[in-house]
Design an enzyme around this catalytic site. Structure first.
Site, PDB file in Angstrom:
ATOM      1  N   CYS A  62      18.391 105.216 -43.630  1.00 45.53           N
ATOM      2  CA  CYS A  62      17.167 105.923 -43.248  1.00 45.53           C
ATOM      3  C   CYS A  62      15.938 105.553 -44.076  1.00 45.53           C
ATOM      4  O   CYS A  62      14.877 105.295 -43.512  1.00 45.53           O
ATOM      5  CB  CYS A  62      17.343 107.439 -43.394  1.00 45.53           C
ATOM      6  SG  CYS A  62      19.012 108.029 -43.268  1.00 45.53           S
ATOM      7  N   ALA A  77      37.138 104.865 -56.280  1.00 43.58           N
ATOM      8  CA  ALA A  77      38.111 105.956 -56.436  1.00 43.58           C
ATOM      9  C   ALA A  77      39.147 105.911 -55.322  1.00 43.58           C
ATOM     10  O   ALA A  77      38.829 105.594 -54.180  1.00 43.58           O
ATOM     11  CB  ALA A  77      37.374 107.292 -56.405  1.00 43.58           C
ATOM     12  N   TYR A 109      20.808 103.541 -32.114  1.00 44.62           N
ATOM     13  CA  TYR A 109      19.700 103.777 -33.042  1.00 44.62           C
ATOM     14  C   TYR A 109      19.322 102.492 -33.802  1.00 44.62           C
ATOM     15  O   TYR A 109      18.167 102.122 -33.869  1.00 44.62           O
ATOM     16  CB  TYR A 109      20.124 104.763 -34.127  1.00 44.62           C
ATOM     17  CG  TYR A 109      20.279 106.196 -33.752  1.00 44.62           C
ATOM     18  CD1 TYR A 109      19.254 107.103 -34.003  1.00 44.62           C
ATOM     19  CD2 TYR A 109      21.461 106.683 -33.228  1.00 44.62           C
ATOM     20  CE1 TYR A 109      19.401 108.448 -33.735  1.00 44.62           C
ATOM     21  CE2 TYR A 109      21.625 108.022 -32.937  1.00 44.62           C
ATOM     22  CZ  TYR A 109      20.591 108.906 -33.192  1.00 44.62           C
ATOM     23  OH  TYR A 109      20.740 110.230 -32.920  1.00 44.62           O
ATOM     24  N   SER A 113      24.411 111.220 -49.398  1.00 43.46           N
ATOM     25  CA  SER A 113      23.667 112.479 -49.228  1.00 43.46           C
ATOM     26  C   SER A 113      24.587 113.702 -49.247  1.00 43.46           C
ATOM     27  O   SER A 113      24.293 114.700 -49.912  1.00 43.46           O
ATOM     28  CB  SER A 113      22.928 112.451 -47.893  1.00 43.46           C
ATOM     29  OG  SER A 113      22.153 111.296 -47.779  1.00 43.46           O
ATOM     30  N   HIS A 136      -5.946 121.746 -30.102  1.00 45.00           N
ATOM     31  CA  HIS A 136      -6.645 120.694 -29.374  1.00 45.00           C
ATOM     32  C   HIS A 136      -7.508 119.844 -30.290  1.00 45.00           C
ATOM     33  O   HIS A 136      -8.133 120.404 -31.186  1.00 45.00           O
ATOM     34  CB  HIS A 136      -7.523 121.353 -28.294  1.00 45.00           C
ATOM     35  CG  HIS A 136      -8.116 120.388 -27.343  1.00 45.00           C
ATOM     36  ND1 HIS A 136      -7.357 119.695 -26.424  1.00 45.00           N
ATOM     37  CD2 HIS A 136      -9.405 119.985 -27.178  1.00 45.00           C
ATOM     38  CE1 HIS A 136      -8.160 118.912 -25.718  1.00 45.00           C
ATOM     39  NE2 HIS A 136      -9.397 119.067 -26.159  1.00 45.00           N
ATOM     40  N   LYS A 189      14.852 101.764 -43.940  1.00 46.72           N
ATOM     41  CA  LYS A 189      14.498 101.527 -42.529  1.00 46.72           C
ATOM     42  C   LYS A 189      13.111 102.104 -42.218  1.00 46.72           C
ATOM     43  O   LYS A 189      12.265 101.466 -41.621  1.00 46.72           O
ATOM     44  CB  LYS A 189      15.585 102.159 -41.648  1.00 46.72           C
ATOM     45  CG  LYS A 189      15.425 102.058 -40.156  1.00 46.72           C
ATOM     46  CD  LYS A 189      14.560 103.104 -39.517  1.00 46.72           C
ATOM     47  CE  LYS A 189      14.882 104.534 -39.789  1.00 46.72           C
ATOM     48  NZ  LYS A 189      16.024 105.077 -39.140  1.00 46.72           N
ATOM     49  N   GLU A 199      15.826 100.374 -33.313  1.00 42.47           N
ATOM     50  CA  GLU A 199      14.879 100.514 -34.429  1.00 42.47           C
ATOM     51  C   GLU A 199      14.576  99.151 -35.067  1.00 42.47           C
ATOM     52  O   GLU A 199      13.422  98.829 -35.350  1.00 42.47           O
ATOM     53  CB  GLU A 199      15.432 101.489 -35.476  1.00 42.47           C
ATOM     54  CG  GLU A 199      15.388 102.928 -34.975  1.00 42.47           C
ATOM     55  CD  GLU A 199      15.875 103.957 -35.985  1.00 42.47           C
ATOM     56  OE1 GLU A 199      15.581 105.138 -35.806  1.00 42.47           O
ATOM     57  OE2 GLU A 199      16.570 103.582 -36.956  1.00 42.47           O
TER      58      GLU A 199
HETATM   59  P1  NDP Z   1      25.470 103.459 -32.015  1.00 43.16           P
HETATM   60  O1  NDP Z   1      26.826 103.998 -31.845  1.00 43.16           O
HETATM   61  O2  NDP Z   1      24.280 104.343 -31.900  1.00 43.16           O
HETATM   62  O3  NDP Z   1      25.259 102.232 -30.991  1.00 43.16           O
HETATM   63  C1  NDP Z   1      26.179 101.173 -30.944  1.00 43.16           C
HETATM   64  C2  NDP Z   1      25.693 100.135 -29.966  1.00 43.16           C
HETATM   65  O4  NDP Z   1      26.614  99.045 -29.986  1.00 43.16           O
HETATM   66  C3  NDP Z   1      25.654 100.648 -28.540  1.00 43.16           C
HETATM   67  O5  NDP Z   1      24.588 100.054 -27.850  1.00 43.16           O
HETATM   68  C4  NDP Z   1      26.993 100.143 -27.989  1.00 43.16           C
HETATM   69  O6  NDP Z   1      26.988  99.926 -26.613  1.00 43.16           O
HETATM   70  C5  NDP Z   1      27.093  98.804 -28.675  1.00 43.16           C
HETATM   71  N1  NDP Z   1      28.462  98.326 -28.711  1.00 43.16           N
HETATM   72  C6  NDP Z   1      29.537  98.923 -29.273  1.00 43.16           C
HETATM   73  N2  NDP Z   1      30.638  98.168 -29.072  1.00 43.16           N
HETATM   74  C7  NDP Z   1      30.251  97.090 -28.363  1.00 43.16           C
HETATM   75  C8  NDP Z   1      30.937  95.968 -27.821  1.00 43.16           C
HETATM   76  N3  NDP Z   1      32.246  95.798 -28.004  1.00 43.16           N
HETATM   77  N4  NDP Z   1      30.225  95.045 -27.122  1.00 43.16           N
HETATM   78  C9  NDP Z   1      28.886  95.214 -26.937  1.00 43.16           C
HETATM   79  N5  NDP Z   1      28.191  96.256 -27.418  1.00 43.16           N
HETATM   80  C10 NDP Z   1      28.866  97.180 -28.124  1.00 43.16           C
HETATM   81  O7  NDP Z   1      25.516 102.719 -33.415  1.00 43.16           O
HETATM   82  P2  NDP Z   1      24.401 102.163 -34.379  1.00 43.16           P
HETATM   83  O8  NDP Z   1      25.063 101.003 -35.040  1.00 43.16           O
HETATM   84  O9  NDP Z   1      23.111 101.923 -33.689  1.00 43.16           O
HETATM   85  O10 NDP Z   1      24.183 103.357 -35.390  1.00 43.16           O
HETATM   86  C11 NDP Z   1      25.290 103.882 -36.121  1.00 43.16           C
HETATM   87  C12 NDP Z   1      25.069 105.317 -36.506  1.00 43.16           C
HETATM   88  O11 NDP Z   1      24.041 105.403 -37.468  1.00 43.16           O
HETATM   89  C13 NDP Z   1      24.675 106.201 -35.340  1.00 43.16           C
HETATM   90  O12 NDP Z   1      25.774 106.969 -34.971  1.00 43.16           O
HETATM   91  C14 NDP Z   1      23.565 107.061 -35.862  1.00 43.16           C
HETATM   92  O13 NDP Z   1      23.961 108.401 -35.916  1.00 43.16           O
HETATM   93  C15 NDP Z   1      23.262 106.561 -37.257  1.00 43.16           C
HETATM   94  N6  NDP Z   1      21.848 106.217 -37.343  1.00 43.16           N
HETATM   95  C16 NDP Z   1      20.899 107.180 -37.170  1.00 43.16           C
HETATM   96  C17 NDP Z   1      19.560 106.855 -37.220  1.00 43.16           C
HETATM   97  C18 NDP Z   1      18.535 107.905 -36.996  1.00 43.16           C
HETATM   98  O14 NDP Z   1      18.853 109.078 -37.072  1.00 43.16           O
HETATM   99  N7  NDP Z   1      17.297 107.528 -36.699  1.00 43.16           N
HETATM  100  C19 NDP Z   1      19.121 105.495 -37.474  1.00 43.16           C
HETATM  101  C20 NDP Z   1      20.195 104.561 -37.601  1.00 43.16           C
HETATM  102  C21 NDP Z   1      21.498 104.927 -37.539  1.00 43.16           C
HETATM  103  P3  NDP Z   1      27.430 101.104 -25.583  1.00 43.16           P
HETATM  104  O15 NDP Z   1      26.314 102.076 -25.543  1.00 43.16           O
HETATM  105  O16 NDP Z   1      27.644 100.344 -24.330  1.00 43.16           O
HETATM  106  O17 NDP Z   1      28.697 101.679 -26.149  1.00 43.16           O
END
Ligand code: NDP
Length: 466
Positions: free
Chosen positions: A46, A113, A184, A13, A441, A49, A188
Site C-alpha cells: 500500500c 520463526a 487491484y 500491520s 458546493h 504503491k 494499479e
Molecule cells: P487479485 O486476486 O485481486 O487479482 C488476481 C488477478 O490475476 C485477476 O485478474 C485474476 O483473473 C488473475 N489470474 C489469477 N490466476 C490466473 C491465471 N491462472 N491466468 C490468468 N490470470 C489469472 O490479486 P492481486 O494480485 O491484484 O492482489 C492481491 C491482493 O492484494 C488482493 O486480494 C487485494 O486485497 C490486495 N491488494 C489491495 C489493494 C488495495 O486495497 N488498493 C492494492 C493491492 C493489493 P480472474 O479475475 O480471471 O480470476
C-alpha cells in the site's frame, strides 16, 4: 528458555498491532520478523504503491496545469529519484514500527520463526538477519501473522516475469510493460507505469477488469483504461513467455503475441506458510490457507491464532489491524470494541480511482428489491484542461427499507469520499438521510446527496429466475 504470554510471528500491520495492544495491556509479548519491519503494506504494498500513484498523478497534473495558465511542460520522469525517495520514506517508517514496538515493551526477534510444537517457536537466520543464532522460546499464545506473497503463474517462461515485490525496486522503468491480471495490483500498476511514460499492455482473462467489483463500475473503469494510454487485452489467457534479443514475447491463448521489455504477473497472492512447520504444531491448512473463525481468530489448535493475509479472507491492511487489535484485547484486555467487517471500504488507486463500500448491485440483488441511483458527469477539475474520463457514482438502495446497501464511485478523490460515506453506511444510512443532507458546493461528492430519481428498479435475482 524465554517464556512469553504472547508470541507473534510476523511484524506486518496485523502482527504489530496485536503485539502492541497485548503489551499495553500488561502481557509479556515478543514478535519475530524475518524480512521487513512493517510487513507488506509498508514495504512492498500500500505505502510505496500510493507514493508511486502520486508520482504518476503529478505528471498528469503538470500536463493539465497549462490550461490553467501555468507555463509548464512535463519533462521526462526520473525513476531513480522516485525509487530513492520512496526507499528513504520506507526506511523512516520501518524505524517508527521498531520504536513503537520497543516503546510498548515488546521484545523483538529478527529471524525466521517456525514451530517446534504448539507452544514452542524457534527463530533462525533469515534475509534480514543472516548470522543470527537459533533461539527457542515458549509462549502460552502464538499468533501467526505471516502475510502473503505474490503468486506466479505456472507457465513456461514464468521465471522471466517480475511480480509486485520486484516492481518496487526495478533499476530502470521499462519502456514497455505487459501486465498480466486485472485485480487491484494489475490495474494499479498499469496506471502507475502508464502515468510515468511506459507503454502498457494490460492482459486479463475476463471481459472486464476487477472481477468481484460491481459490474457497472467495472464497465466504467474499463472505459478509463484506454484514456490512460493503456492497451487492454481482455479475454486473454497467457500461455508462455519467451526471452528474445529485444526483450520478451508474451504468448496468449489463441495465437496473439505481445512484445515487451517486462512481463509483470499480478496474478493474486498466497499465504506465507511453507517455512512455519505448522505440522509440528498440528495447525490445519486447507487449500493453502489457515482456516480461522473471523470472530476470534482461532485455529484448530487451542492457543494458536491466525490474522491478516495468512488467512486469505479480506487481504486488506485495515482488516488485519482490526483482527490483531480485537485478538489482543480479547486475550489480555477489556473487550467491547466492535468492528463492522461487512462494511469494509475498498479502493483501487487507478486514474481515476474507484472506491466502494457495502454490497455490489449483483450481491444485493440476491436478497433485496433494489432502487439503483446512478450519476455520470465530467469532474469540474477537467473542465478547462479537457481531460477525458467521466466520474460515475452509484447507490444501491433496498426499496422497502430505503437502507443504502452499497455506495460506489469512480472519480477524483473517490477513496477519500467513500471513507466518509462508509461511516454513514456502517451506521445504517438510509436514502432519506442522503436526501435531507445539504450538498457541499461545488464538489463531486455533493452528487451523492442530489440523486433524486432512481435510474432503475431491480427485483431480487430469485424473482428473475422464476
Ligand atoms: P487479485 O486476486 O485481486 O487479482 C488476481 C488477478 O490475476 C485477476 O485478474 C485474476 O483473473 C488473475 N489470474 C489469477 N490466476 C490466473 C491465471 N491462472 N491466468 C490468468 N490470470 C489469472 O490479486 P492481486 O494480485 O491484484 O492482489 C492481491 C491482493 O492484494 C488482493 O486480494 C487485494 O486485497 C490486495 N491488494 C489491495 C489493494 C488495495 O486495497 N488498493 C492494492 C493491492 C493489493 P480472474 O479475475 O480471471 O480470476
Amino acid at each position: 528458555m524465554q517464556e512469553f504470554d504472547l508470541f507473534v510471528i510476523g511484524a506486518g500491520s496485523g502482527g504489530v498491532r496485536c503485539a502492541r495492544i497485548a503489551a499495553q495491556n500488561g502481557a509479556r509479548v515478543a514478535i519475530a520478523e524475518r524480512r521487513h519491519w512493517g510487513g507488506t503494506c509498508v514495504n512492498l504494498g500500500c505505502v510505496p504503491k500510493k507514493l508511486m500513484v502520486y508520482a504518476a498523478e503529478y505528471g498528469r497534473e503538470i500536463d493539465d496545469a497549462r490550461a490553467y495558465g501555468w507555463d509548464v511542460t512535463p519533462g521526462p520522469h526520473d525513476w531513480r529519484t522516485l525509487i530513492d525517495a520512496k526507499d528513504r520514506e520506507i526506511e523512516r517508517l520501518n524505524g517508527i514500527y521498531v520504536s513503537m514496538l520497543k516503546k510498548a515493551g515488546v521484545e523483538l526477534f529478527t529471524g525466521d520463526a517456525r514451530f517446534v510444537d504448539a507452544n514452542t517457536v524457534e527463530i533462525g537466520p533469515s534475509e534480514l538477519a543472516p548470522d543470527t543464532a537459533v533461539q527457542t522460546v515458549r509462549a502460552k499464545n502464538i499468533v501467526i501473522a505471516t502475510g502473503g506473497a505474490p503468486t506466479r503463474l505456472d507457465i513456461p517462461g514464468a521465471e522471466h516475469a517480475i511480480v509486485s515485490d520486484d516492481a518496487f525496486h526495478l533499476e530502470n522503468r521499462p519502456e514497455r510493460v505487459a501486465i498480466i491480471g486485472s485485480g487491484y495490483i494489475g490495474i494499479e500498476f498499469a496506471g502507475i507505469f502508464a502515468g510515468l511514460g511506459s507503454q502498457v499492455d494490460f492482459v486479463y482473462r475476463q471481459d472486464l477488469p476487477l472481477r468481484g467489483f460491481d459490474e457497472e463500475m467495472r464497465r466504467h473503469i474499463a472505459e478509463l483504461v484506454p484514456l490512460n494510454g493503456i492497451t487492454s487485452h481482455p479475454g486473454s489467457t497467457p500461455e508462455r513467455i519467451e526471452k528474445t534479443s529485444e526483450g520478451y514475447t508474451l504468448h496468449v491463448k489463441g495465437g496473439k503475441v505481445i512484445e515487451t521489455d517486462c512481463v509483470f504477473m499480478a496474478t493474486g497472492r498466497h499465504p506465507n506458510l511453507t517455512s512455519l512447520r505448522l505440522d509440528l504444531a498440528g495447525v490445519e491448512v486447507t487449500d493453502g490457507r489457515i482456516v480461522t473463525r473471523l470472530e476470534d481468530a482461532k485455529t484448530n489448535v487451542p492457543g494458536i491464532y491466525a490474522i491478516g493475509d495468512v488467512t486469505d479472507t479480506y487481504n486488506l491492511t485495515p482488516t488485519a489491524i482490526a483482527e490483531g487489535h480485537l485478538l489482543a484485547e480479547r486475550l489480555f484486555g477489556e473487550t467491547g470494541r466492535e468492528w463492522s467487517f461487512g462494511t469494509t471500504p475498498k479502493a483501487v488507486f487507478f486514474s481515476q480511482p474507484l472506491a466502494s463500500v457495502g454490497l455490489t448491485e449483483e450481491e444485493a440483488a440476491e436478497h433485496h428489491t433494489l432502487d439503483i441511483y446512478t450519476s455520470s458527469f465530467t469532474p469540474m477539475r477537467q473542465s478547462l484542461s479537457g481531460r477525458k474520463g467521466k466520474a460515475f457514482m452509484k447507490l444501491v438502495v433496498d426499496s422497502k427499507s430505503q437502507v443504502v446497501l452499497g455506495a460506489h464511485m469512480i472519480g477524483p478523490d473517490s477513496p477519500e469520499i467513500i471513507q466518509g460515506l462508509a461511516i454513514a453506511v456502517t451506521a445504517g444510512l438510509t436514502k432519506r438521510d442522503l436526501d435531507r443532507t445539504i450538498g457541499l458546493h461545488p464538489t463531486s461528492a455533493e452528487e451523492f446527496v442530489t440523486m433524486r430519481t432512481p435510474t432503475r428498479h431491480v427485483p431480487p435475482s430469485s424473482d428473475k429466475q422464476n
